[in-house]
Design an enzyme around this catalytic site. Structure first.
Site, PDB file in Angstrom:
ATOM      1  N   LYS A 221       0.859  -1.182   0.000  1.00 41.10           N
ATOM      2  CA  LYS A 221       0.000   0.000   0.000  1.00 41.10           C
ATOM      3  C   LYS A 221       0.895   1.231   0.000  1.00 41.10           C
ATOM      4  O   LYS A 221       1.859   1.313   0.777  1.00 41.10           O
ATOM      5  CB  LYS A 221      -0.902  -0.038   1.233  1.00 41.10           C
ATOM      6  N   SER A 293      -9.516   1.683   2.720  1.00 39.81           N
ATOM      7  CA  SER A 293      -8.579   2.394   1.866  1.00 39.81           C
ATOM      8  C   SER A 293      -7.487   1.507   1.286  1.00 39.81           C
ATOM      9  O   SER A 293      -6.725   1.947   0.416  1.00 39.81           O
ATOM     10  CB  SER A 293      -7.935   3.534   2.653  1.00 39.81           C
ATOM     11  N   SER A 317     -10.191  -0.497   6.887  1.00 41.04           N
ATOM     12  CA  SER A 317      -9.487  -0.411   5.609  1.00 41.04           C
ATOM     13  C   SER A 317      -8.795  -1.692   5.169  1.00 41.04           C
ATOM     14  O   SER A 317      -8.305  -1.766   4.046  1.00 41.04           O
ATOM     15  CB  SER A 317      -8.467   0.734   5.650  1.00 41.04           C
TER      16      SER A 317
END
Length: 602
Positions: A221, A293, A317
């Site tokens: 990420k 996210s 997330s």
């Protein structure tokens, strides 16, 4: 000679003080005399007057923001000395003695999820027992190789049936091929990856095998710092940000011999699934976002573009994209995995964890990244024990009966309860008080606004693609008006909720909950309990799903007939007991028999 605030006021004209007074009948404080009694302490409300003029009317309007009720006399008194008593506390931000707070500076107060009686053991006592090698032959089809589990890939690499360089080339090709559909890649690290892969092959050929992640390509990420490689947070103001040092998690994966092939997308500043390159898509249903996210890790892992990925969670997330994209997401106990070198959204809530295609894979990754780091004051020494061959008979699995009847639960969630019983685990009904758990979010909003204070006050946050009311720019601006008193009360409530969860876990070994049940997402992120989300079956949806508040101007696509998509359940474990959580999850995964199905077209 030193000068106190009282000395300063003695030298300040009474006219300056009078000029600060509200014009609504309130009585002015007496002007300071020109003598200071020796030994007299400095009093509140004696600082030099600063800031804009305020009146009772100012406070009357502000009452609406924080929902308090003051009498006219209260309002007049509050306005009377605001500029002397309260406005000076903002000097750190407004000046004249402004003080910048560097991004890596953590608050003095640390959240510790452990209550008395929880003993943590040292990380050198980790005990990870893998499932046995089935000696599965290497497939001839590269797609079959790409979708293989880390556990299986590692067996082929260790036995030298498969080189890391070949596997890396497979994933790099798939990333380039499918990213135009998914928008899950922010930076492809081709040359860096091939260099790491060739090094891994050379080490393995020389007999230096580092373990099950050696030579395995992964994606991070894009909030994990990578030396010399852009780390953008998915946000326009950081598009050209290139860190000088690797984050702690990246350092540990490098040490394990893993190969970084891509920096994956995240919703800007870790919210939902829209970044400066667009919306990351769900490979099972391209008409919807992959959720966020950890949007890129969920999408890329589900589509077989990486062996595994690293996501982060503050409040959903990892859970949400894992559920939607049908991957296995492991959100560790708060404090297990260090966040040094990762973007901060909330110091007391952020967690980093693996996203993979199987439960065992997630545990192999967690083992590599666990343990304290000096750069993260909240990280703690803790052991990890996991046996992929252990039985689960007798484990007590708690569930909330009303939650299994109402949305967002589905037939898949209810079938999981029956599967628990078939495996010999014991179902236990549990309950929690009907408290206003969303009140805890004042901590999330305040910490997030503090983390991005300069970005907000400089209006750089206005550059973010999403400017809708439920996006960070508006939330950060609104959060300037939160009550500090309510923040402290929320912090106290957080401890009360942690005590309640300790009571629940005195009755059970783990919990089974609908993945997106709001109360449990809020509660367990604030208490720091670990969660494991895994694919449990499939459901049919007649409308695309979204993380965003409904927008009548942009209705979501509808489907007739409904589309088939994966659905995940979530297990919640005791603090620092990811091993038991994963053993139960692995038993369920094997029984469900749906983890190997792939999204069509990939």
């Amino acid at each position: 000679m030193s000068h106190s605030r009282r000395d300063f006021l003695i030298a300040t004209s009474a006219g300056l003080i009078n000029a600060a007074l509200p014009l609504d009948g309130a009585q002015a404080p007496p002007a300071p005399n020109n003598q200071q009694t020796p030994g007299a302490p400095t009093a509140f409300g004696t600082a030099p007057p600063v800031g804009p003029e305020v009146t009772s009317a100012t406070f009357s309007e502000a009452e609406k923001l924080i929902q308090v009720d003051m009498t006219p006399a209260d309002l007049a008194q509050a306005a009377l000395n605001w500029r002397l008593q309260m406005a000076p506390v903002y000097e750190r931000r407004t000046g004249p003695r402004k003080l910048a707070l560097e991004n890596e500076l953590a608050p003095a107060t640390l959240w510790n999820p452990s209550l008395p009686g929880i003993a943590l053991t040292k990380p050198d006592s980790n005990r990870i027992l893998r499932s046995p090698d089935t000696h599965l032959p290497l497939p001839t089809n590269e797609t079959d190789i790409a979708f293989a589990s880390v556990s299986q890939l590692s067996r082929w690499i260790e036995s030298r049936q498969l080189t890391s360089e070949r596997l890396t080339q497979i994933y790099l090709h798939r990333l380039e091929q499918f990213d135009p559909k998914l928008r899950c890649v922010i930076t492809l690290t081709r040359e860096h990856a091939l260099q790491q892969a060739r090094l891994a092959d050379a080490e393995i050929a020389s007999g230096h095998y580092r373990g099950p992640l050696h030579g395995i390509p992964w994606g991070g990420k894009d909030l994990l710092d990578t030396a010399g490689i852009p780390t953008t947070y998915g946000a326009e103001p950081y598009r050209n940000r290139i860190p000088a040092k690797d984050s702690a998690v990246v350092q540990r994966l490098n040490a394990a011999g893993a190969v970084l092939v891509a920096k994956l997308s995240l919703g800007a500043l870790a919210l939902n699934d829209v970044w400066f390159g667009g919306q990351t898509k769900n490979p099972w249903l391209l008409e919807e976002g992959s959720s966020g996210s950890s949007a890129g890790p969920g999408s890329a892992t589900a589509a077989g573009l990486v062996g595994f990925s690293i996501g982060s969670e503050t409040q959903g997330s990892i859970v949400s994209p894992s559920m939607r994209c049908g991957v296995t997401g492991l959100r560790p106990t708060f404090g297990r995995v260090p966040r040094t070198g990762a973007m901060t959204l909330c110091w007391s809530l952020d967690k980093l964890g693996p996203m993979a295609r199987s439960v065992e894979d997630a545990m192999l990754v967690l083992n590599a990244i666990s343990g304290p780091d000096p750069g993260d004051l909240a990280s703690v020494p803790c052991s990890l024990a996991f046996d992929a061959n252990a039985g689960v008979t007798g484990l007590r699995v708690g569930y909330f009966p009303p939650w299994m009847k109402d949305s967002p639960s589905t037939d898949v969630d209810r079938a999981a309860l029956e599967m628990v019983k078939k495996l010999g685990m014991k179902l236990v009904e549990v309950s929690i008080p009907d408290w206003p758990y969303d009140s805890l979010n004042v901590v999330l909003f305040a910490e997030g606004a503090a983390a991005f204070e300069e970005l907000t006050l400089s209006h750089q946050v206005d550059q973010l693609r999403e400017q809708v009311p439920d996006a960070w720019p508006n939330v950060f601006r609104q959060s300037r008006f939160l009550s500090a008193v309510d923040f402290v009360q929320a912090d106290r409530m957080r401890r009360k909720v942690a005590q309640e969860m300790a009571r629940v876990f005195s009755e059970v070994d783990l919990l089974l909950v609908p993945s997106l049940r709001d109360e449990m997402l809020v509660i367990t992120n604030f208490t720091g309990h670990p969660s494991l989300t895994l694919r449990a079956g499939f459901v049919h949806v007649a409308e695309a799903r979204s993380d965003w508040a409904p927008d009548p101007k942009h209705p979501l696509p509808k489907f007739s007939p409904p589309r088939r998509v994966p659905h995940g359940i979530t297990l919640i474990g005791r603090l620092f007991d990811e091993g038991t959580l994963a053993q139960a999850g692995l038993a369920l995964e094997r029984k469900f028999g749906v983890a190997q199905e792939r999204p069509p077209g990939f």
